[in-house]
Motif scaffolding. Sequence first.
Motif, short mmCIF file in Angstrom:
data_model
loop_
_atom_site.label_atom_id
_atom_site.label_comp_id
_atom_site.label_asym_id
_atom_site.label_seq_id
_atom_site.Cartn_x
_atom_site.Cartn_y
_atom_site.Cartn_z
N PRO A 1 2.82 8.39 -3.21
CA PRO A 1 2.69 9.30 -4.36
C PRO A 1 1.37 10.06 -4.38
CG PRO A 1 3.60 7.19 -5.06
CD PRO A 1 3.16 7.02 -3.63
N LEU A 2 0.28 9.40 -3.95
CA LEU A 2 -1.00 10.11 -3.86
C LEU A 2 -0.94 11.24 -2.83
CD1 LEU A 2 -3.60 7.18 -4.00
CD2 LEU A 2 -3.34 9.00 -5.69
N LEU A 3 -0.32 10.96 -1.69
CA LEU A 3 -0.20 11.99 -0.65
C LEU A 3 0.68 13.15 -1.13
CD1 LEU A 3 -0.70 13.00 2.21
CD2 LEU A 3 1.27 11.64 2.96
N GLN B 1 0.80 -1.22 0.00
CA GLN B 1 0.00 0.00 0.00
C GLN B 1 0.84 1.29 0.00
OE1 GLN B 1 -3.09 1.35 -0.09
NE2 GLN B 1 -4.05 -0.56 -0.70
N PRO B 2 1.95 1.37 0.76
CA PRO B 2 2.72 2.63 0.75
C PRO B 2 3.20 3.04 -0.64
CG PRO B 2 3.39 1.28 2.61
CD PRO B 2 2.47 0.43 1.78
N THR B 3 3.43 2.07 -1.52
CA THR B 3 3.87 2.38 -2.87
C THR B 3 2.82 3.21 -3.61
OG1 THR B 3 5.05 0.28 -2.91
CG2 THR B 3 4.71 1.36 -5.02
N ALA C 1 12.97 1.02 -0.14
CA ALA C 1 13.13 2.06 0.89
C ALA C 1 13.70 3.34 0.30
CB ALA C 1 14.03 1.54 2.01
N ALA C 2 14.60 3.21 -0.67
CA ALA C 2 15.18 4.40 -1.29
C ALA C 2 14.10 5.23 -1.98
CB ALA C 2 16.26 3.99 -2.29
N THR C 3 13.25 4.56 -2.76
CA THR C 3 12.20 5.28 -3.48
C THR C 3 11.15 5.86 -2.53
OG1 THR C 3 12.51 3.86 -5.41
CG2 THR C 3 10.44 5.08 -5.27
N LEU C 4 10.68 5.03 -1.61
CA LEU C 4 9.62 5.50 -0.70
C LEU C 4 10.12 6.63 0.18
CD1 LEU C 4 7.91 2.14 0.35
CD2 LEU C 4 7.09 3.85 -1.28
N GLY D 1 -6.83 4.92 -3.84
CA GLY D 1 -5.54 4.25 -3.83
C GLY D 1 -5.63 2.84 -3.29
N PHE D 2 -6.43 2.65 -2.23
CA PHE D 2 -6.62 1.33 -1.65
C PHE D 2 -7.25 0.38 -2.69
CE2 PHE D 2 -9.47 -1.58 0.77
CZ PHE D 2 -8.49 -2.28 1.46
N LEU D 3 -8.27 0.86 -3.37
CA LEU D 3 -8.94 0.04 -4.39
C LEU D 3 -8.01 -0.23 -5.58
CD1 LEU D 3 -12.38 1.87 -4.30
CD2 LEU D 3 -11.97 -0.49 -3.54
N ASP D 4 -7.22 0.77 -5.94
CA ASP D 4 -6.29 0.60 -7.06
C ASP D 4 -5.25 -0.47 -6.73
OD1 ASP D 4 -5.13 1.14 -9.56
OD2 ASP D 4 -3.77 2.60 -8.70
#
Length: 302
Positions: free
Chosen positions: A26-28, A20-22, A286-289, A54-57
């Motif tokens: 980006p949405l946030l 989910q964080p992925t 982790a680098a990207t997030l 985002g959750f549904l996606d």
Amino acid sequence: MSAGPGALRAWLRASRLASQPTIALPLLLGQLLGARAAGRPLDLATLAAVHLFGFLDQLFIVHANDVADQETDRRNRTATPFSGGSRVLVDGRLSPRALGAAALVCAAALVAVSAGLAVARSAPLLVPLALAALLLLWAYSYPPLRLSYRGGGELLQMVGVGAVLPLYGYLAQGGDLERLPVALLACLLPSHLGCAIATALPDEPSDRESAKRTLPVRVGGERAARCVALLNGLSLALAPIGMASAGLRPGPGLLVPAAASLVVLLARPAPPGSRRLLIRVGAAGAATLSLVAVTAIAAAAR
């Protein structure tokens, strides 16, 4: 298939909520940039609706991908929490029909949420963006394009996560397209591409057997990992310029993705199935997030 705790556990496993964080970050980021451009605080009801999208996606993506890749996943002996599917079809915990139906329900629901948001926020482009998110997955996993098998899957992931999602959040919070911080979003794209490449590293043997032309299959795992580190390095080099173009101030938080990118290089040798590969893939994610999170924090601290 009977209902009960076992079925619930299977559906939770199929949902792969750790990914989910992925989607959420980006949405946030897009929402924070949109609210900043509009000169007002985040609208909390919109915030909730965007993250419901985002959750549904995310559920649509993992369910639809499991159905599309079930034959390749059956060949996979080096699956990790980051790759190789949820394994619920491989293990017979759920049926392809049930998982496919769930993917369709999520697709319909995310379009409905987007339509409601488009009306409520006077942002009609949210519906085409929602459809674009669905089409990207179709082009990634399903005939006739099935680009994840033809060498274009990583680029599709980059476009979806690095462009479609931030733009969706930006417009939902009232951002004006003319003020969209294109340079900032562009500087993050290489890191998103690196993350997409990294998630294919553990699956190299089964992808090769299935003629799935990911970058690790085409150039080998070690060269692909070096590409991941270079792409993260490019995003980090461009980050101060991109952030400055949006009126943001880069800070010491950029050291976090820099350190994670270094781990991608140092965690070697890392053949599929090894503990070091888990470390390498985790570090790439982790680098990207963390890079997206650092940018979001800078956008929030105005």
